[in-house]
Design an enzyme around this catalytic site. Structure first.
Site, mmCIF file in Angstrom:
data_model
loop_
_atom_site.group_PDB
_atom_site.id
_atom_site.type_symbol
_atom_site.label_atom_id
_atom_site.label_comp_id
_atom_site.label_asym_id
_atom_site.label_seq_id
_atom_site.Cartn_x
_atom_site.Cartn_y
_atom_site.Cartn_z
ATOM 1 N N ARG A 193 48.673 36.835 17.753
ATOM 2 C CA ARG A 193 47.476 36.174 17.180
ATOM 3 C C ARG A 193 46.359 36.078 18.206
ATOM 4 O O ARG A 193 45.189 36.189 17.875
ATOM 5 C CB ARG A 193 47.832 34.778 16.677
ATOM 6 C CG ARG A 193 48.513 34.661 15.312
ATOM 7 C CD ARG A 193 49.393 35.768 14.933
ATOM 8 N NE ARG A 193 50.170 35.541 13.722
ATOM 9 C CZ ARG A 193 51.185 36.284 13.368
ATOM 10 N NH1 ARG A 193 51.559 37.301 14.135
ATOM 11 N NH2 ARG A 193 51.844 36.054 12.266
ATOM 12 N N ASN A 250 45.147 27.711 4.520
ATOM 13 C CA ASN A 250 44.644 28.393 3.333
ATOM 14 C C ASN A 250 43.825 27.440 2.471
ATOM 15 O O ASN A 250 44.043 26.224 2.459
ATOM 16 C CB ASN A 250 45.780 29.022 2.518
ATOM 17 C CG ASN A 250 46.625 28.003 1.813
ATOM 18 O OD1 ASN A 250 46.336 27.613 0.685
ATOM 19 N ND2 ASN A 250 47.688 27.542 2.459
ATOM 20 N N ALA A 291 49.662 24.941 14.408
ATOM 21 C CA ALA A 291 48.927 24.757 15.661
ATOM 22 C C ALA A 291 48.101 23.472 15.646
ATOM 23 O O ALA A 291 48.199 22.645 16.554
ATOM 24 C CB ALA A 291 48.034 25.968 15.908
ATOM 25 N N CYS A 347 38.839 51.743 -8.083
ATOM 26 C CA CYS A 347 38.639 53.185 -7.937
ATOM 27 C C CYS A 347 38.464 53.578 -6.468
ATOM 28 O O CYS A 347 38.842 54.676 -6.056
ATOM 29 C CB CYS A 347 37.447 53.653 -8.762
ATOM 30 S SG CYS A 347 35.844 53.095 -8.150
ATOM 31 N N ARG A 377 50.586 28.933 20.677
ATOM 32 C CA ARG A 377 49.566 27.894 20.497
ATOM 33 C C ARG A 377 50.121 26.604 19.896
ATOM 34 O O ARG A 377 49.459 25.589 19.935
ATOM 35 C CB ARG A 377 48.409 28.431 19.654
ATOM 36 C CG ARG A 377 48.800 28.802 18.266
ATOM 37 C CD ARG A 377 47.924 29.881 17.642
ATOM 38 N NE ARG A 377 48.432 30.231 16.325
ATOM 39 C CZ ARG A 377 49.467 31.030 16.113
ATOM 40 N NH1 ARG A 377 50.099 31.583 17.136
ATOM 41 N NH2 ARG A 377 49.882 31.288 14.895
ATOM 42 N N LYS A 421 59.601 23.422 11.367
ATOM 43 C CA LYS A 421 58.461 22.970 12.164
ATOM 44 C C LYS A 421 58.326 21.453 12.161
ATOM 45 O O LYS A 421 58.096 20.838 13.206
ATOM 46 C CB LYS A 421 57.163 23.600 11.636
ATOM 47 C CG LYS A 421 56.985 25.057 11.990
ATOM 48 C CD LYS A 421 55.597 25.557 11.576
ATOM 49 C CE LYS A 421 55.396 27.010 12.020
ATOM 50 N NZ LYS A 421 54.056 27.509 11.662
#
Length: 1026
Positions: free
Chosen positions: A15, A540, A440, A595, A478, A491
């Site tokens: 990252r 997100n 993080a 397309c 991080r 976590k």
């Protein structure tokens, strides 16, 4: 990073590599940093630069661990204080644990005006914290005078004020000032003139600045430009001049340009020269004079220390405050660019100078750490030369508190207490917080909670955290609470255990849940009712939107933040004061037209997305659809009977095709891969060129194949070509995976694969009459729902009969194993397939290929990340948390956007809540929710009467979600007025209320109905309903 081979450990640094690039990473791995002062600011810098991966760090400090250190240094523990360990010795092993590739050592020798500074020559960067100004000047002069100069950074944090100073020498070259990736911009036209003017295709903004240079590629007609670099003069957002083109050939069509990144030279002055005329960064344009005011105040504080050999006393010591104010006025008189002395700021600096605000250290430490990385890599624009930051909004409302509120009590919170007082400390201890996400930002926030004493058990406070994810190696770069032994552990629970190492008094409740509609039985209204505020540490937008909606519904403050590379933002959302996260929406991400992906890619992003889609379709969606079909239909014989009876079964054609082509051994997987190569990279090109020959013209007479359309070139398979071989092997492995076919390492070798390929029969290409989509607005058709021709139905029946007759419809063959795309596991072949497929398609369309790293970032939708930005946003959020807990007004709150690469830091006021007028004296905002309580026999008519009586306005329409309960113009709805609310809504068991959308009658008959706030209807009398 392995020092000998200089190989970057991508599993750890992936990252960060997207932020800094490999060149900077290699430079860091050869650089040593001297860092003095292991207080709150020093330990933040140490953490961030060790996580980043420098070669070596020397931690210098001469002090012993004290109780107050527990409130500012997260790596000093109680046992260190009890055993009177030196601070550097205590933190060294814990800092070293952060990154096995970094050598961390200590130095406890005095560093003062008499020290011989020759020992600093082995370092590329020297950072001083907690150092007197006289020592900073001496060390800076020594560093500046070396050839090459040793990069120098001085950092200080006293109470509510902090500063960072940088001096990287007389000439400091920066390879990439912004870190932004140049984009390919397609050309609409170029005039043959003096000057020649370039216009961008479809008025796309070029984002250039006058004086920058661009390089041209694939220009038709004016071919003299190809490969040449030209300085630009910007004319408009989508056009620019490039000098004389009058002697060139006429521009025909096509081509694109790319910004040329050129190194930039920066000049620095020494600390001594900068003192009287500082070059400062202005972070808050609502108080533009603040940096100069803090500069004068902090120089006065330096003078106070020189005169009195101490800092001003904590609390309302008027004598010390007056002395500091006088010194500030004297210093200000010597400055070339003066700002009026800010007496309030000086008084608060005097009152808090002995204190520490851990979030301030985190925010400033993040910025200072990024400057260290710039100093040793030349990546990103350096700070020129001062950054000043004050947190006066945190203390302003506390001016009337008595002096004893701020006095020390001999515990770990003395530093914090000196800044915000005992009462506000107590409120932090009682706080009940819900934090969503333990990545993080979550790790950094937990550290801040521990140092601030947020949610202590003995005061009935609590920090509830949740995160469903497990720890991966790439997180360790991080997410500083995690270590290698934690990989594949949850976590949330791991972060909770690590946080208790910092402060064992916290009450932590760790969950493994997502926060979403499916978990509302856990994170219910009664759960939110027990909270004081919510913190999001998410990656997100949709999850943020959901949590925000729950906070608005339950009237809870929300602290949101996020990072992307060196950029970060914070957003503070407070009931009845600010707008919510959902009040604004970023423009939707541009989708690549179907397309374009299928037939007309023009840039590398298109080929990478195409490869990602092929993976998803062949190895995820089709196997999943195959399994679903055979779970629905019990046997092949049953399916055959229904199809022969003329019944249309959704997906049957695709499923039978998959069954018929299903491989049963490794050799057949290789054969399938070879046929895919032929289809993707040769036949596709041949078919396109058959449908649209190179001289095809559009109705207006222009060429069909012109920018951004690129004509494809068929690729002939070559088993000796490493790219071709990688595609075959990776594709065969993936087919073997979904079909549960085993293979050995020997099967993967070039000789074995070549032997299989030599027996593969490639049918001769025959052009088809298939329609090729060219409309960019057209969507991808759903293959399962497309009607089958009678011939296709007959072919499917024949194939199924053949399969049944051949006894290949056993239970084992009616199941497949869909894959989960995993970008970080190089052993699974997933990225091998995507990288090779994308590169081959790029070659087919003459597109510049991307390396594996870039391909992985785009295909895996990886968000670039670095610890410096994460630490900074978490610190800024924690400062706002203090204000919210203190009940401070709107004018105290600050949102922030920063880009540490530039560096730019901008503070703004949050968006104030909007109040909408329904009619005279009746307003509502997003935070309002009207309530009506009913009972079992409560009818819709009763509901409407209750709204009218309680709120004085006539309801005209009632909607629940997407269901219209009452719209008078719809026939039959008037009869519904007599129905009970229970019958109309049909609530699920245990549901206490629903939120209804109600429209109201306008004042004038010809006006539209008026929207109002949601009306919360309780099915029974609820104590919370007013």
């Amino acid at each position: 990073m392995a020092e000998d081979s200089m190989e970057i450990d991508d599993s750890l640094y992936s990252r960060q590599r997207y932020v800094l690039g490999d060149s900077a990473m290699h430079q860091m791995a050869q650089s040593a940093v001297f860092l003095s002062g292991m207080g709150g600011l020093g330990i933040e810098i140490a953490k961030n630069i060790v996580l980043a991966g420098v070669k070596a760090v020397t931690l210098h400090d001469v002090k012993q661990c004290e109780t107050a250190d527990l409130g500012s240094n997260f790596f000093i523990h109680k046992e260190d204080v009890l055993s009177q360990r030196k601070r550097a010795e205590a933190v060294c092993p814990r800092v070293a644990e952060l990154n096995p590739y970094v050598h961390v050592e200590t130095c406890s020798s005095p560093l003062d005006d008499n020290t011989d500074l020759g020992f600093l020559l082995k370092y590329q960067c020297v950072v001083l914290t907690e150092a007197r100004l006289s020592l900073q000047k001496k060390v800076n002069e020594f560093c500046h005078s070396q050839s090459p100069p040793i990069r120098f950074i001085g950092c200080d944090a006293y109470g509510i004020c902090a500063r960072v100073f940088c001096d990287f020498g007389d000439e400091f070259e920066v390879s990439d000032p912004t870190g932004e990736e140049p984009k390919e911009i397609f050309i609409q036209s170029i005039t043959r003139d003096f000057p020649g003017v370039v216009s961008c295709l479809d008025n796309q903004p070029h984002g250039l600045q006058t004086g920058q240079s661009v390089v041209f590629r694939e220009v038709n007609g004016m071919v003299e430009l190809n490969g040449s670099s030209r300085k630009v003069s910007v004319l408009s957002p989508h056009s620019f001049a490039i000098g004389d083109t009058s002697h060139f050939q006429e521009y025909a069509h096509g081509g694109f340009f790319v910004l040329v990144k050129t190194p930039k030279m920066y000049t620095f002055e020494t600390l001594k020269r900068q003192l009287c005329d500082p070059q400062v960064l202005t972070p808050d344009f609502s108080k533009p004079e603040a940096p100069q005011q803090i500069h004068a105040a902090m120089l006065a504080l330096d003078a106070f220390q020189e005169q009195h050999n101490r800092l001003p006393n904590t609390g309302s010591c008027l004598l010390d405050a007056e002395t500091l104010l006088k010194l500030t006025e004297e210093v200000n008189a010597t400055l070339r660019n003066k700002a009026a002395v800010n007496a309030e700021l000086v008084q608060w600096l005097a009152r808090t100078a002995r204190g520490t605000l851990p979030p301030l250290a985190a925010a400033v430490g993040g910025l200072a750490s990024q400057e260290v990385l710039k100093a040793i890599t030349g990546k990103f624009a350096p700070l020129q030369q001062w950054f000043y930051f004050d947190a006066i909004e945190v203390v302003k409302p506390l001016h009337s508190l008595p002096a004893d509120e701020f006095l020390p009590r001999g515990d770990r919170y003395d530093g914090l207490r000196a800044c915000i007082g005992e009462s506000l400390c107590g409120e932090l201890h009682k706080l009940r917080v819900f934090m969503v996400g333990c990545g993080a930002i979550g790790c950094e926030m937990l550290k801040n909670f521990a140092l601030l004493g947020v949610g202590l058990a003995q005061t009935s406070g609590e920090v509830c955290i949740t995160d469903p994810d497990l720890i991966e190696k790439s997180n360790l770069n991080r997410q500083f609470l995690f270590r290698p032994q934690h990989i594949q552990k949850p976590k949330s629970t791991t972060a909770a255990e690590a946080t208790l190492q910092i402060n064992a008094d916290l009450q932590l409740d760790a969950h493994l849940n997502k926060v979403c509609p499916a978990t509302e039985n856990i994170y219910s209204d009664s759960f939110y009712a027990r909270l004081n505020l919510v913190v999001t540490a998410l990656d997100n937008v949709e999850a943020r939107r959901y949590v925000d909606s729950r906070c608005v519904s339950n009237q809870r403050a929300l602290l949101d933040s996020g990072t992307m590379g060196t950029k970060g933002h914070t957003e503070i959302i407070v009931p009845n004061l600010t707008e919510s996260y959902n009040s604004h929406r970023d423009p939707p991400e541009e989708e690549i037209p179907f397309c374009t992906l299928k037939s007309f890619p023009s840039v590398i992003e298109h080929t990478i997305q195409w490869a990602r889609d092929k993976f998803e379709n062949a190895f995820v969606q089709k196997p999943s659809m195959y399994n679903t079909f055979w779970q629905t239909h019990t046997s092949a014989e049953c399916v055959l009977q229904r199809m022969q009876a003329g019944e249309s079964l959704e997906g049957s054609f695709e499923v039978i095709k998959l069954l018929n082509r299903r491989p049963h051994c490794w050799e057949q997987c290789v054969t399938l891969a070879r046929l895919k190569f032929e289809k993707y990279f040769k036949r596709k090109a041949l078919q396109l060129l058959h449908a649209f020959p190179l001289d095809t013209k559009l109705k207006d007479g222009s060429l069909f194949w012109q920018s951004p359309k690129r004509p494809p070139s068929p690729i002939d398979f070559d088993s000796k070509d490493p790219l071709h071989f990688t595609f075959i092997v990776s594709t065969a492995r993936l087919f073997a995976g979904i079909h549960s076919i085993s293979y050995s390492e020997k099967d993967l070798c070039e000789q074995a694969v070549a032997a299989v390929l030599s027996h593969v029969n490639i049918p001769e290409y025959q052009p088809s009459v298939k329609n090729i989509e060219t409309d960019e607005a057209a969507k991808k058709p759903d293959q399962l729902k497309m009607p089958l021709s009678s011939e296709e139905e007959r072919a499917a029946i024949r194939q199924l009969q053949h399969a049944i007759a051949g006894d290949v419809v056993k239970a084992a063959r009616l199941r497949m194993s869909p894959l989960d795309f995993e970008k970080d596991d190089d052993s699974n072949g997933h990225m091998d397939f995507i990288a090779s497929a994308s590169a081959l398609r790029a070659k087919m369309y003459s597109i510049e290929p991307a390396d594996r790293l870039k391909t992985k970032r785009i295909a895996g939708k990886i968000i670039p990340a670095i610890a410096t930005a994460t630490a900074a946003v978490a610190g800024l959020v924690a400062l706002e948390l203090i204000k919210i807990v203190g009940g401070f007004g709107f004018e105290s709150l600050k949102n922030c956007f920063f880009n540490l690469a530039l560096p730019a830091v901008v503070f703004t006021e949050p968006a104030a809540v909007k109040r909408t007028l329904i009619r005279e004296n009746i307003y509502f905002s997003i935070w309002d929710c009207w309530t009506i309580s009913g009972h079992e026999d409560f009818t819709l008519s009763d509901f409407m009467n209750a709204v009218r009586e309680k709120y004085g306005i006539e309801p005209t329409m009632v909607v629940h979600g997407v269901k219209m309960l009452y719209v008078p113009v719809i026939p039959g709805h008037t009869k519904r007025l007599k129905l009970t609310m229970q019958k109309l809504i049909k609530p699920s068991a245990g549901r206490q209320y629903v939120d209804l959308t109600v429209s109201f009658a306008p004042e004038r008959a010809d006006d539209d109905d008026l929207a109002g706030p949601p009306v919360r209807y309780y099915f029974a009398r609820d104590e919370r309903a007013p």
